[in-house]
Write a protein that holds these residues in place. Sequence first.
Motif, PDB file in Angstrom:
ATOM      1  N   UNK A  32       0.963  -1.182   0.141  1.00  0.00           N
ATOM      2  CA  UNK A  32      -0.058  -0.052   0.038  1.00  0.00           C
ATOM      3  C   UNK A  32       0.736   1.348  -0.028  1.00  0.00           C
ATOM      4  N   UNK A  33       0.323   2.163  -0.661  1.00  0.00           N
ATOM      5  CA  UNK A  33       1.107   3.375  -0.980  1.00  0.00           C
ATOM      6  C   UNK A  33       0.028   4.540  -0.602  1.00  0.00           C
ATOM      7  N   UNK A  34       0.280   5.493   0.362  1.00  0.00           N
ATOM      8  CA  UNK A  34      -0.555   6.369   0.684  1.00  0.00           C
ATOM      9  C   UNK A  34       0.521   8.013   0.640  1.00  0.00           C
ATOM     10  N   UNK A  35      -0.070   8.655  -0.430  1.00  0.00           N
ATOM     11  CA  UNK A  35       0.550  10.072  -0.405  1.00  0.00           C
ATOM     12  C   UNK A  35      -0.242  10.970   0.510  1.00  0.00           C
ATOM     13  N   UNK A  55       5.959  16.466  -0.468  1.00  0.00           N
ATOM     14  CA  UNK A  55       5.035  15.244  -0.489  1.00  0.00           C
ATOM     15  C   UNK A  55       5.572  14.034   0.117  1.00  0.00           C
ATOM     16  N   UNK A  56       4.628  13.194   0.800  1.00  0.00           N
ATOM     17  CA  UNK A  56       5.124  12.089   1.308  1.00  0.00           C
ATOM     18  C   UNK A  56       4.361  10.866   0.756  1.00  0.00           C
ATOM     19  N   UNK A  57       5.190   9.745   0.639  1.00  0.00           N
ATOM     20  CA  UNK A  57       4.466   8.490   0.391  1.00  0.00           C
ATOM     21  C   UNK A  57       4.840   7.607   1.275  1.00  0.00           C
ATOM     22  N   UNK A  58       3.687   7.092   2.107  1.00  0.00           N
ATOM     23  CA  UNK A  58       3.902   6.305   3.215  1.00  0.00           C
ATOM     24  C   UNK A  58       3.779   4.645   2.548  1.00  0.00           C
ATOM     25  N   UNK A  59       4.787   3.704   2.540  1.00  0.00           N
ATOM     26  CA  UNK A  59       4.633   2.498   2.074  1.00  0.00           C
ATOM     27  C   UNK A  59       4.392   1.318   3.268  1.00  0.00           C
ATOM     28  N   UNK A  60       3.707   0.237   2.915  1.00  0.00           N
ATOM     29  CA  UNK A  60       3.613  -0.449   3.885  1.00  0.00           C
ATOM     30  C   UNK A  60       3.257  -1.910   3.146  1.00  0.00           C
ATOM     31  N   UNK A  61       3.374  -3.114   3.599  1.00  0.00           N
ATOM     32  CA  UNK A  61       2.872  -4.389   3.279  1.00  0.00           C
ATOM     33  C   UNK A  61       3.884  -5.350   2.920  1.00  0.00           C
ATOM     34  N   UNK A  69       1.827  11.058  -7.856  1.00  0.00           N
ATOM     35  CA  UNK A  69       1.443   9.668  -7.857  1.00  0.00           C
ATOM     36  C   UNK A  69       2.903   9.133  -7.382  1.00  0.00           C
ATOM     37  N   UNK A  70       2.664   8.333  -6.246  1.00  0.00           N
ATOM     38  CA  UNK A  70       4.034   7.639  -5.795  1.00  0.00           C
ATOM     39  C   UNK A  70       3.801   6.089  -6.289  1.00  0.00           C
ATOM     40  N   UNK A  71       4.916   5.629  -6.782  1.00  0.00           N
ATOM     41  CA  UNK A  71       4.962   4.321  -7.346  1.00  0.00           C
ATOM     42  C   UNK A  71       6.038   3.402  -6.685  1.00  0.00           C
ATOM     43  N   UNK A  88       2.982  -0.998  -8.241  1.00  0.00           N
ATOM     44  CA  UNK A  88       2.143  -0.558  -7.053  1.00  0.00           C
ATOM     45  C   UNK A  88       2.067   0.971  -7.216  1.00  0.00           C
ATOM     46  N   UNK A  89       0.783   1.601  -7.283  1.00  0.00           N
ATOM     47  CA  UNK A  89       0.677   2.858  -7.232  1.00  0.00           C
ATOM     48  C   UNK A  89      -0.247   3.480  -5.947  1.00  0.00           C
ATOM     49  N   UNK A  90       0.259   4.760  -5.827  1.00  0.00           N
ATOM     50  CA  UNK A  90      -0.752   5.184  -4.687  1.00  0.00           C
ATOM     51  C   UNK A  90      -2.094   5.999  -5.297  1.00  0.00           C
ATOM     52  N   UNK A  91      -3.046   6.463  -4.580  1.00  0.00           N
ATOM     53  CA  UNK A  91      -4.191   7.338  -5.171  1.00  0.00           C
ATOM     54  C   UNK A  91      -3.843   8.782  -5.561  1.00  0.00           C
ATOM     55  N   UNK A  92      -2.735   9.251  -5.315  1.00  0.00           N
ATOM     56  CA  UNK A  92      -2.412  10.649  -6.029  1.00  0.00           C
ATOM     57  C   UNK A  92      -2.661  11.663  -4.985  1.00  0.00           C
TER      58      UNK A  92
END
Length: 124
Positions: free
Chosen positions: A3-6, A20-26, A95-97, A113-117
């Motif tokens: 999961x990527x959340x921007x 901008x921040x992109x929190x990655x998990x999983x 977008x974070x990828x 994998x992509x975030x929602x933007x």
Amino acid sequence: QVQLVESGGGLVQTGGSLRLSCAASGRTFSYYAMGWFRQAPGKEREFVAGIRWSGGSTYYADSVKGRFAISRDYAKNTVYLQMNSLKPEDTAVYYCAARGLPVVAVETGAYDHWGQGTQVTVSS
């Protein structure tokens, strides 16, 4: 499941800054490459910046070199995009990828994998 959340987008005046921040998990991202892309209305999604999670090598589109900086925080599993000297042409959804290979690519199809933007709007 990755999961990527921007976060961090918003409205800023020309010449301003945003981070901008992109929190990655999983999963563990040690062998991943991360990228930031953007898409303006009516245009294709384009590469902005990328970083190898391990080693930290960075890559930038010519249009943002010297103004944007990508970085990552191991402890927080987060990738950042510091954007300075913003211009109206930087207005886009960002977008974070994540890519399951430790090589940064500029093609959108190379990322798994992509975030929602998050929307960035730069006013003139």
